[in-house]
Design a protein around this motif. Structure first.
Motif, PDB file in Angstrom:
ATOM      1  N   PRO A   1     -24.642  16.768 -11.648  1.00 24.16           N
ATOM      2  CA  PRO A   1     -23.402  16.243 -11.056  1.00 24.16           C
ATOM      3  C   PRO A   1     -22.249  16.185 -12.052  1.00 24.16           C
ATOM      4  O   PRO A   1     -21.093  16.456 -11.687  1.00 24.16           O
ATOM      5  CB  PRO A   1     -23.804  14.828 -10.606  1.00 24.16           C
ATOM      6  CG  PRO A   1     -25.286  14.883 -10.441  1.00 24.16           C
ATOM      7  CD  PRO A   1     -25.763  15.826 -11.498  1.00 24.16           C
ATOM      8  N   PHE A   2     -22.573  15.853 -13.312  1.00 21.17           N
ATOM      9  CA  PHE A   2     -21.523  15.765 -14.329  1.00 21.17           C
ATOM     10  C   PHE A   2     -20.850  17.113 -14.541  1.00 21.17           C
ATOM     11  O   PHE A   2     -19.616  17.217 -14.524  1.00 21.17           O
ATOM     12  CB  PHE A   2     -22.127  15.257 -15.640  1.00 21.17           C
ATOM     13  CG  PHE A   2     -21.178  15.320 -16.805  1.00 21.17           C
ATOM     14  CD1 PHE A   2     -20.171  14.380 -16.954  1.00 21.17           C
ATOM     15  CD2 PHE A   2     -21.276  16.337 -17.760  1.00 21.17           C
ATOM     16  CE1 PHE A   2     -19.292  14.435 -18.038  1.00 21.17           C
ATOM     17  CE2 PHE A   2     -20.407  16.397 -18.833  1.00 21.17           C
ATOM     18  CZ  PHE A   2     -19.408  15.448 -18.975  1.00 21.17           C
ATOM     19  N   TYR A   3     -21.631  18.164 -14.733  1.00 12.77           N
ATOM     20  CA  TYR A   3     -21.057  19.479 -15.004  1.00 12.77           C
ATOM     21  C   TYR A   3     -20.333  20.046 -13.783  1.00 12.77           C
ATOM     22  O   TYR A   3     -19.279  20.673 -13.915  1.00 12.77           O
ATOM     23  CB  TYR A   3     -22.142  20.446 -15.470  1.00 12.77           C
ATOM     24  CG  TYR A   3     -22.645  20.165 -16.860  1.00 12.77           C
ATOM     25  CD1 TYR A   3     -21.788  20.212 -17.956  1.00 12.77           C
ATOM     26  CD2 TYR A   3     -23.983  19.854 -17.092  1.00 12.77           C
ATOM     27  CE1 TYR A   3     -22.243  19.950 -19.233  1.00 12.77           C
ATOM     28  CE2 TYR A   3     -24.458  19.593 -18.368  1.00 12.77           C
ATOM     29  CZ  TYR A   3     -23.579  19.634 -19.433  1.00 12.77           C
ATOM     30  OH  TYR A   3     -24.033  19.374 -20.697  1.00 12.77           O
ATOM     31  N   ARG A   4     -20.911  19.838 -12.619  1.00 15.48           N
ATOM     32  CA  ARG A   4     -20.244  20.348 -11.416  1.00 15.48           C
ATOM     33  C   ARG A   4     -18.906  19.641 -11.195  1.00 15.48           C
ATOM     34  O   ARG A   4     -17.950  20.248 -10.708  1.00 15.48           O
ATOM     35  CB  ARG A   4     -21.146  20.156 -10.204  1.00 15.48           C
ATOM     36  CG  ARG A   4     -22.435  20.962 -10.217  1.00 15.48           C
ATOM     37  CD  ARG A   4     -22.238  22.403  -9.863  1.00 15.48           C
ATOM     38  NE  ARG A   4     -21.680  22.596  -8.539  1.00 15.48           N
ATOM     39  CZ  ARG A   4     -21.695  23.766  -7.883  1.00 15.48           C
ATOM     40  NH1 ARG A   4     -22.234  24.829  -8.451  1.00 15.48           N
ATOM     41  NH2 ARG A   4     -21.166  23.879  -6.693  1.00 15.48           N
ATOM     42  N   LYS A   5     -18.841  18.370 -11.575  1.00 18.21           N
ATOM     43  CA  LYS A   5     -17.600  17.611 -11.392  1.00 18.21           C
ATOM     44  C   LYS A   5     -16.523  18.062 -12.363  1.00 18.21           C
ATOM     45  O   LYS A   5     -15.346  18.173 -12.010  1.00 18.21           O
ATOM     46  CB  LYS A   5     -17.878  16.120 -11.571  1.00 18.21           C
ATOM     47  CG  LYS A   5     -16.660  15.233 -11.319  1.00 18.21           C
ATOM     48  CD  LYS A   5     -17.016  13.762 -11.482  1.00 18.21           C
ATOM     49  CE  LYS A   5     -15.792  12.885 -11.243  1.00 18.21           C
ATOM     50  NZ  LYS A   5     -16.123  11.433 -11.388  1.00 18.21           N
ATOM     51  N   THR A   6     -16.912  18.317 -13.640  1.00 16.00           N
ATOM     52  CA  THR A   6     -15.918  18.739 -14.627  1.00 16.00           C
ATOM     53  C   THR A   6     -15.358  20.119 -14.322  1.00 16.00           C
ATOM     54  O   THR A   6     -14.189  20.400 -14.588  1.00 16.00           O
ATOM     55  CB  THR A   6     -16.520  18.763 -16.048  1.00 16.00           C
ATOM     56  OG1 THR A   6     -17.552  19.759 -16.112  1.00 16.00           O
ATOM     57  CG2 THR A   6     -17.098  17.406 -16.410  1.00 16.00           C
ATOM     58  N   GLY A   7     -16.212  21.004 -13.779  1.00 15.12           N
ATOM     59  CA  GLY A   7     -15.776  22.354 -13.457  1.00 15.12           C
ATOM     60  C   GLY A   7     -15.631  23.267 -14.658  1.00 15.12           C
ATOM     61  O   GLY A   7     -15.243  24.432 -14.519  1.00 15.12           O
ATOM     62  N   GLU A   8     -15.945  22.770 -15.854  1.00 18.40           N
ATOM     63  CA  GLU A   8     -15.819  23.573 -17.077  1.00 18.40           C
ATOM     64  C   GLU A   8     -17.045  24.465 -17.236  1.00 18.40           C
ATOM     65  O   GLU A   8     -18.176  23.986 -17.221  1.00 18.40           O
ATOM     66  CB  GLU A   8     -15.680  22.672 -18.295  1.00 18.40           C
ATOM     67  CG  GLU A   8     -14.424  21.808 -18.301  1.00 18.40           C
ATOM     68  CD  GLU A   8     -13.187  22.601 -18.663  1.00 18.40           C
ATOM     69  OE1 GLU A   8     -13.311  23.800 -18.969  1.00 18.40           O
ATOM     70  OE2 GLU A   8     -12.089  22.011 -18.638  1.00 18.40           O
ATOM     71  N   ILE A   9     -16.831  25.768 -17.408  1.00 21.12           N
ATOM     72  CA  ILE A   9     -17.944  26.706 -17.539  1.00 21.12           C
ATOM     73  C   ILE A   9     -18.689  26.505 -18.847  1.00 21.12           C
ATOM     74  O   ILE A   9     -19.902  26.717 -18.935  1.00 21.12           O
ATOM     75  CB  ILE A   9     -17.441  28.165 -17.428  1.00 21.12           C
ATOM     76  CG1 ILE A   9     -18.611  29.144 -17.404  1.00 21.12           C
ATOM     77  CG2 ILE A   9     -16.492  28.487 -18.564  1.00 21.12           C
ATOM     78  CD1 ILE A   9     -19.512  29.019 -16.209  1.00 21.12           C
ATOM     79  N   SER A  10     -17.995  26.074 -19.907  1.00 20.25           N
ATOM     80  CA  SER A  10     -18.661  25.803 -21.177  1.00 20.25           C
ATOM     81  C   SER A  10     -19.242  24.401 -21.167  1.00 20.25           C
ATOM     82  O   SER A  10     -18.585  23.435 -20.752  1.00 20.25           O
ATOM     83  CB  SER A  10     -17.675  25.934 -22.345  1.00 20.25           C
ATOM     84  OG  SER A  10     -18.249  25.425 -23.533  1.00 20.25           O
ATOM     85  N   ALA A  11     -20.478  24.278 -21.645  1.00 18.89           N
ATOM     86  CA  ALA A  11     -21.128  22.969 -21.701  1.00 18.89           C
ATOM     87  C   ALA A  11     -20.496  22.068 -22.749  1.00 18.89           C
ATOM     88  O   ALA A  11     -20.738  20.853 -22.752  1.00 18.89           O
ATOM     89  CB  ALA A  11     -22.620  23.156 -22.013  1.00 18.89           C
ATOM     90  N   TYR A  12     -19.660  22.611 -23.628  1.00 16.35           N
ATOM     91  CA  TYR A  12     -19.208  21.875 -24.803  1.00 16.35           C
ATOM     92  C   TYR A  12     -17.729  21.497 -24.768  1.00 16.35           C
ATOM     93  O   TYR A  12     -17.247  20.813 -25.668  1.00 16.35           O
ATOM     94  CB  TYR A  12     -19.522  22.693 -26.058  1.00 16.35           C
ATOM     95  CG  TYR A  12     -20.911  23.271 -25.993  1.00 16.35           C
ATOM     96  CD1 TYR A  12     -22.013  22.427 -25.893  1.00 16.35           C
ATOM     97  CD2 TYR A  12     -21.129  24.648 -25.942  1.00 16.35           C
ATOM     98  CE1 TYR A  12     -23.298  22.931 -25.775  1.00 16.35           C
ATOM     99  CE2 TYR A  12     -22.418  25.159 -25.832  1.00 16.35           C
ATOM    100  CZ  TYR A  12     -23.493  24.299 -25.744  1.00 16.35           C
ATOM    101  OH  TYR A  12     -24.769  24.795 -25.609  1.00 16.35           O
ATOM    102  N   THR A  13     -17.020  21.920 -23.716  1.00 16.71           N
ATOM    103  CA  THR A  13     -15.583  21.645 -23.630  1.00 16.71           C
ATOM    104  C   THR A  13     -15.299  20.157 -23.574  1.00 16.71           C
ATOM    105  O   THR A  13     -14.373  19.652 -24.231  1.00 16.71           O
ATOM    106  CB  THR A  13     -14.984  22.340 -22.400  1.00 16.71           C
ATOM    107  OG1 THR A  13     -15.234  23.750 -22.479  1.00 16.71           O
ATOM    108  CG2 THR A  13     -13.487  22.101 -22.313  1.00 16.71           C
ATOM    109  N   HIS A  14     -16.089  19.412 -22.795  1.00 12.98           N
ATOM    110  CA  HIS A  14     -15.783  17.990 -22.605  1.00 12.98           C
ATOM    111  C   HIS A  14     -15.956  17.185 -23.893  1.00 12.98           C
ATOM    112  O   HIS A  14     -15.398  16.101 -24.027  1.00 12.98           O
ATOM    113  CB  HIS A  14     -16.661  17.409 -21.493  1.00 12.98           C
ATOM    114  CG  HIS A  14     -18.059  17.116 -21.905  1.00 12.98           C
ATOM    115  ND1 HIS A  14     -19.030  18.095 -21.951  1.00 12.98           N
ATOM    116  CD2 HIS A  14     -18.647  15.959 -22.318  1.00 12.98           C
ATOM    117  CE1 HIS A  14     -20.167  17.538 -22.362  1.00 12.98           C
ATOM    118  NE2 HIS A  14     -19.967  16.259 -22.582  1.00 12.98           N
TER     119      HIS A  14
END
Length: 512
Positions: A96-109
């Motif tokens: 859910p966290f990654y789908r919510k951020t929408g960032e393709i890279s796991a490390y952007t956030h």
């Protein structure tokens, strides 16, 4: 491959052509970075699940696991038993966290949370992990095919590497996923074929395996002692497996990228569980293969004598001084050379190739993605054009493939593929996971706490990994833990130092 029958050569050739053909088929869709990196979010959950399963079931599993079971016992199977808990955490929180951020890279956030250094650091750890993983896999397939054909291992790595680079470049993430679906099926059939072949050559079938394996303690899951953390006990491997699997499902770009490729959040979460349902029992099959081969060669010791003599010559010791772990990785390839009938041998080699190709292709694609997002667009060209994006993806994909081949060549001569990969994964993954957990679980930790925790965590990881090299008089400060504990202690060091420091600094910050 002149030493192989023509029918086996044909099967292997058809398989390689089919994989490249899939790449050509999907190449017509690769018009932008969104399609190349996440297949535009159109992949069904069941295909993603099989893709995850295929990535887990690499040649490290196909060759390293039987070799490990042959040389020791089923202690390493505890790694698989840790998967369900890690999958539950990932499906409930990370997806859910990654789908919510929408960032393709796991490390952007992490840049938003702690600064650009955190993003770059974790990306670098990921790339090093991928090089270690892909290098060990290249080495594994070369070890097997050399035993079957006599072709030099370096040549095998380069030829297979060119095939993998080709279809990964052509088809992008969609080709990677659908080739992995095919590869997952081929691997499973190959494993079943090996089991059937070994069982058909035993004097009394499975009862001999249970008897000989039981007498030699081949089915042990390790010691259950809670006071021994210096050897590979049940609890050491369980903790190692949980942290590595949490790293895989939770922060590994290979997996995060495919969460975005799913049609929905629900399908992405389901794909994790499908992977677990397939991998856990199939990994048990590979441990059984190792124990069955031990029983088979116990009944027919003359059939393994050549391998033992070859290993003894390489090590410069007497044959009688060898233990099964010294030649465990060579047992399955030797069995295939001497016992597998024509036609079926080609299928099993294709299964081993597929085990390697799935993990390497996804590693190349994901590494190229983080290079584009976390390096090129972050530091070099923030207003990059779509055409330039594709060029960067192509070049970085091919570069990672070449570097992986070089890493594989550098690993020639290691004792155990599985042990080598586990050690390298623990070193590179510990810092990543600790920083991620600090960012997600500690609301008060900031840039200062994260930097301090990461520096201390890296020092702990380096000490645990290399303190065995200290002279005898400094024995008291050597790492007392098993090397599988590196990721456990390293992760907890970063998280706890960061969280505790943030808690201690918070009153001061509020007062100010």
């Amino acid at each position: 491959m002149s030493e192989l029958p023509i029918v086996d050569i044909a099967i292997i050739g058809l398989y390689l052509l089919a994989m490249i053909g899939i790449g050509f088929y999907f190449s017509r869709k690769n018009k932008n970075a969104d399609q190349f990196t996440k297949a535009s979010g159109h992949i069904p959950g069941w295909a993603l699940g099989l893709s995850f399963y295929a990535t887990f079931l690499s040649s490290n599993t196909f060759l390293g696991v039987p070799g490990k079971a042959f040389g020791s016992n089923w202690n390493s199977f505890v790694f698989s038993l840790s998967m369900p808990l890690a999958a539950w955490v990932a499906a409930k929180y990370f997806v859910p966290f990654y789908r919510k951020t929408g960032e393709i890279s796991a490390y952007t956030h992490l840049e938003h949370r702690f600064g650009a250094w955190a993003r770059t650091y974790t990306m670098a750890c990921f790339v090093l992990t991928q090089l270690a993983r892909m290098g060990s896999i290249f080495f594994g397939i070369a070890l097997t095919i050399e035993a079957l054909t006599g072709i030099d291992m370096r040549t095998i790595m380069m030829v297979s590497g060119i095939c993998i680079i080709t279809y990964t470049l052509l088809g992008g993430m969609e080709a990677v996923i659908w080739t992995e679906v095919v590869q997952a099926i081929i691997k499973t059939i190959g494993a079943a074929a090996v089991v059937w072949l070994v069982m058909s050559r035993m004097e009394n079938g499975i009862s001999d395996v249970w008897h000989i394996g039981g007498v030699n303690e081949k089915f042990s899951l390790g010691s259950y002692s809670l006071s021994d953390w210096s050897s590979s006990t049940f609890w050491v491997v369980l903790l190692y497996g949980f942290f590595i699997n949490l790293n895989n499902f939770g922060i590994d770009q290979n997996y995060v990228q495919r969460y975005h490729a799913a049609r929905s959040e629900k399908e992405a979460a389901r794909s994790i569980w499908l992977c677990v349902y397939w991998y856990v029992p199939v990994s048990l099959v590979f441990f059984f293969i190792g124990s069955a081969l031990f029983a088979y060669f116990d009944q027919h010791p003359e059939l393994i004598q050549h391998v033992k003599e070859q290993v003894a010559l390489e090590k410069g010791i007497a044959v009688g001084a060898l233990v099964p772990s010294d030649y465990g990785d060579k047992v399955l390839p030797h069995f295939m050379v001497t016992s597998v009938p024509h036609g079926l041998l080609g299928l099993i080699i294709a299964a081993i190739l597929s085990a390697a190709m799935s993990t390497i292709s996804s590693g190349m694609n994901s590494s190229a993605t983080v290079f584009l997002k976390d390096i090129y667009q972050r530091y070099i060209d923030k207003s990059i054009t779509p055409r330039r994006e594709m060029m960067v993806l192509y070049v970085s994909t091919a570069t990672m493939g070449v570097l992986a081949i070089v890493a594989g060549i550098a690993m020639i001569g290691v004792k155990s593929i599985l042990d080598l990969w586990w050690q390298l994964a623990g070193i590179f993954s510990g810092g990543m996971l600790g920083l991620f957990l600090l960012g997600m679980l500690s609301r008060t930790a900031g840039n200062f706490e994260a930097k301090l925790a990461t520096v201390i965590g890296i020092i702990v990881i380096l000490w645990m990994t290399f303190s065995f090299m200290l002279p005898e008089e400094l024995n008291a400060i050597r790492n007392p833990f098993h090397l599988n504990m590196v990721i456990v202690v390293g992760t907890l060091s970063i998280f706890l130092v960061g969280a505790i420091t943030a808690r201690l600094r918070r009153p001061t910050a509020q007062h100010a």
